[in-house]
Design an enzyme around this catalytic site. Structure first.
Site: not given
Ligand code: 3HC
Length: 719
Positions: A412, A433, A445, A483
């Protein structure tokens, strides 16, 4: 160019809609249908009419790109009335996806036949509107109220088999749909069309309409909280049983107009186009047109923990072979158990068919040996975030896998280049991800690094589609797009409670804003021990020692509140207490906890912070504008190419409400100058908080007064 081809075959006129790719009912198509009907009516040789679609589908609805444009004649209801009033039978010959206005046209026809692979549905609700060409009045007259409420408020695609049971389809056929249409039309030549006109039928069980409407309303308010369209859909369908047909249609029109110009509909239509736009990805050296994906039939998932098992479920549900690799028998067995139970759940919920569920048992190949992976096409490493471990795994994979195998990491945050150095095929290394829970969340992602080749990126973009995800391609950086942009959201929520807001106040404000769950409830759900580990990892990278009073880390203000709670055993829902306490309903319902208030008071005293009252507006601005500022930096740095990529990531990764379009679309609606001004204000208030340093791109856009719609590529941004 005519968009409806007119031909006569014996005594049957065929109106073939020709508006690729989905035969949307644009002005030219509506005019073509109206003209075609007139011609067929006048031609004494013609005894029946077939309406069908050329190419891949029957019309899939109105042309959304025309919404908001000038009002033009050949309104769909008028075209439909012309069809219904015809004394010559009209047959809708359906293949592909017969949706929205397409289904409305079909319901104006006297007969409907369909290929068994076709789907029908009223999908308007998904773009913030309701069926606006009498669909809400005509469907209940065929199916009855419960089915009509369900189909119109959910927007679901209905199989032809089901549609036949509902009475929507008269006959299921195989073969060439136009020929089948002609054959069917010949069989009804000479029959009166009057009994087949839906406007003359009454709604079955109309006397119980209030009961059904109440149930439908309760359902949409629970399932689609905050969305206006489903509520309007219920009102429109209800009227079908309460008003004569023409008044019901007029009522539908009124509701359609109110919704059509609402902010929610525009945002949802923007999201519709944005989702399609981001499939046209590009990166240095290639793009979606030039790159060639490697064919993927078998995948290996390394790690059978929660993430790995969830990813394996996605692979198996798509009918691909999935190797599951663990280092010991116990972990492997646990993974198999989790996968089996998730697959069974998917079958129960109707997400996958019984056959797919059964096939998964043979497609799943659990193993403890990397030697079994020599022939796999793609590997997804899904172990915990540790660079050394990931490098070790990639080195092993590089040795055993065939040269064409693509190696993916479900990291991540770790830069893919740092993992790829362990291999001799950095161009085949890429990030994928998944978002927790992996089998449920739609965002994938995909992250390219400096060495990732466009063909590798194309492979994971295609895989995303195959496994039913919404893939977004971004450039590697710390935290990638999702993130990185989401970090200020969490940080600011902690700051707010340090300054005086209560966690449940922050949650309530954000839930009223549209988030399905406030940030503190989310933390309790994912576990405060997880946040504590992430914090410790960041601190390690920055070389700082954390104390309860740590306020600055890496030169930026920082909150340690999660760790303070976790150290007190408040690990979240699973521990019965976290930011909330969980005593009611078997520990599932969060309730306010005075102990948390005391912990916060004490923390504030330790830091010497003054308690102050914080407004809802400030909560929204601090949480949203900080993320939006980061979003503009992500664009500035080329991590994402377009705001649409950011918005789609939030819609499918963080369940941001579609009716707000996404954070970047939302910023544009608020006004970029206003957002920039507030970001500058917060930067002044909190100079030690890095995420408040204003983005240069945002500054430029706001100073030059450039609305985002001018530089967003999605047609939805311009609606
Ligand atoms: N209007 C305008 N463009 C449309 C469109 C529509 N209704 N439906 C699809 N398109 C465009 C897409 O934007 C895309 O364009 P692009 O290639 O330039 O990006 C292209 O057609 C192909 O679409 P997809 O990539 O989505 O193709 P798929 O094969 O994956 O899916 C589909 C096909 C299931 C038909 C899907 O496109 C879809 O769900 N479309 C919307 C259907 C819909 O909502 N219909 C109702 C419209 S509102 C209405 O009818 C009002 C009426 O009640 C009065």
């Amino acid at each position: 160019m005519p968009m409806v081809d007119y031909s006569v075959n014996g005594s049957v006129a065929v109106l073939l809609v020709n508006n690729p790719p989905v035969n949307a009912l644009s002005y030219a198509v509506r005019k073509g249908l109206a003209d075609g009907m007139q011609k067929a009516t006048k031609d004494s040789k013609v005894k029946a009419v077939v309406i069908a679609g050329k190419g891949r589908t029957f019309p899939a609805g109105a042309d959304i790109r025309e919404f908001g444009g000038p009002n033009r004649e050949h309104w769909l209801v008028a075209v439909g009335n012309g069809i219904e009033q015809s004394g010559k039978p009209v047959v809708a010959a359906i293949h592909g996806t017969c949706l929205g206005g397409g289904l409305e046209i079909a319901l104006f026809c006297h007969y409907r036949i369909a290929l068994n692979s076709a789907k029908v549905g009223f999908t308007e609700v998904a773009i913030g509107i309701l069926p606006g060409a009498a669909g809400t009045q005509r469907l209940p007259r065929i199916t009855g109220l419960p089915v009509a409420f369900d189909m119109i408020t959910s927007g679901r695609h209905v199989s032809v088999e089901q549609a036949k049971k509902y009475g929507i389809i008269d006959e299921i056929v195989t073969g060439d749909i136009v020929n089948e249409g002609i054959k069917y039309a010949m069989s009804v030549v000479g029959k009166s069309t009057i009994p087949r006109r839906l406007r003359g039928k009454s709604v079955p069980d109309a006397e119980n309409v209030q009961k059904y409407a109440d149930a439908a309303m309760a359902q949409v308010k629970r399932k689609y909280k905050g969305y206006e369209a489903p509520v309007y859909c219920v009102k429109a369908v209800q009227a079908s049983a309460e008003k004569p047909y023409d008044l019901g249609v007029a009522n539908e029109q009124t509701l359609f107009k109110v919704l059509g110009t609402s902010g929610q509909a525009l945002a949802q239509q923007y999201a519709f186009f944005a989702e399609r736009l981001i499939t046209r990805w590009e990166m240095p050296g290639g793009n979606y047109q030039t790159a060639k994906p490697v064919p993927v039939r078998s995948v290996a998932v390394i790690g059978a923990g929660t993430m790995g098992s969830g990813i394996a479920v996605c692979i198996l549900s798509a009918g691909l072979t999935c190797y599951l690799v663990e280092q010991n028998e116990k972990f492997l067995q646990n993974g198999i158990k989790t996968i089996k139970s998730l697959m069974e759940g998917s079958v129960r919920l109707g997400k996958i068919s019984v056959e797919v569920g059964k096939r998964a048992t043979t497609l799943l190949k659990p193993t403890m040996s990397y030697d079994d992976l020599t022939g796999v096409d793609l590997v997804i490493e899904a172990v915990y975030e540790n660079l050394d471990l990931k490098k070790e795994i990639f080195a092993k994979l590089d040795k055993v896998c065939k040269p064409s195998t693509v190696l993916c990491s479900n990291t991540s945050s770790i830069d893919i280049d740092r993992i790829a150095v362990a291999t001799k095929r950095p161009e085949k290394c890429v990030g994928v991800h998944f978002f927790a829970p992996a089998y449920h969340m739609k965002l994938l992602e995909n992250i390219y690094s400096t060495q990732t080749s466009p063909d590798t990126a194309a492979t994971v973009m295609k895989l995303g589609k195959v496994i039913g995800k919404v893939p977004v391609l971004v450039k590697s950086c710390q935290g990638f797009l999702a993130n990185r942009m989401n970090t200020p959201y969490g940080t600011e929520s902690s700051f707010l409670v340090e300054e005086g807001a209560l966690p449940w106040e922050v949650d309530q404000v954000m839930e009223d804003f549209g988030m399905p769950m406030g940030p503190f409830k989310v933390r309790d759900l994912s576990g405060l021990d997880i946040s504590m580990k992430i914090t410790a990892e960041i601190a390690k990278t920055l070389g700082v020692t954390l104390t309860d009073e740590t306020r600055f880390m890496g030169g930026s203000r920082y909150s340690h509140l999660n760790t303070i709670l976790a150290k007190k055993g408040r690990l979240g829902g699973k521990a019965g207490k976290g930011w909330y306490k969980y005593e009611k309903a078997g520990g599932k319902i969060p309730t306010i906890d005075d102990d948390v208030v005391a912990i916060l008071d004490n923390h504030r005293r330790n830091l010497g912070l003054e308690h102050r009252t914080i407004s809802s507006q400030e909560i929204i601005e601090r949480l949203m504008y900080s993320c939006i500022n980061e979003g503009f930096k992500i664009l500035e740095e080329g991590i994402a190419k377009r705001p649409e990529e950011i918005d789609i990531s939030w819609l499918y990764g963080f369940t941001f409400p579609k009716y707000l379009g996404g954070p970047m679309y939302y910023a544009n609606k608020v006004g970029l100058d206003r957002v920039y001004e507030r970001i500058c204000y917060y930067h002044e208030q909190f100079p030690y908080t890095k995420h408040w340093v204003p983005s240069l791109l945002l500054r430029r856009l706001s100073e030059q007064d450039v609305p985002m719609s001018q530089w967003m590529a999605s047609p939805g941004a311009k609606l």
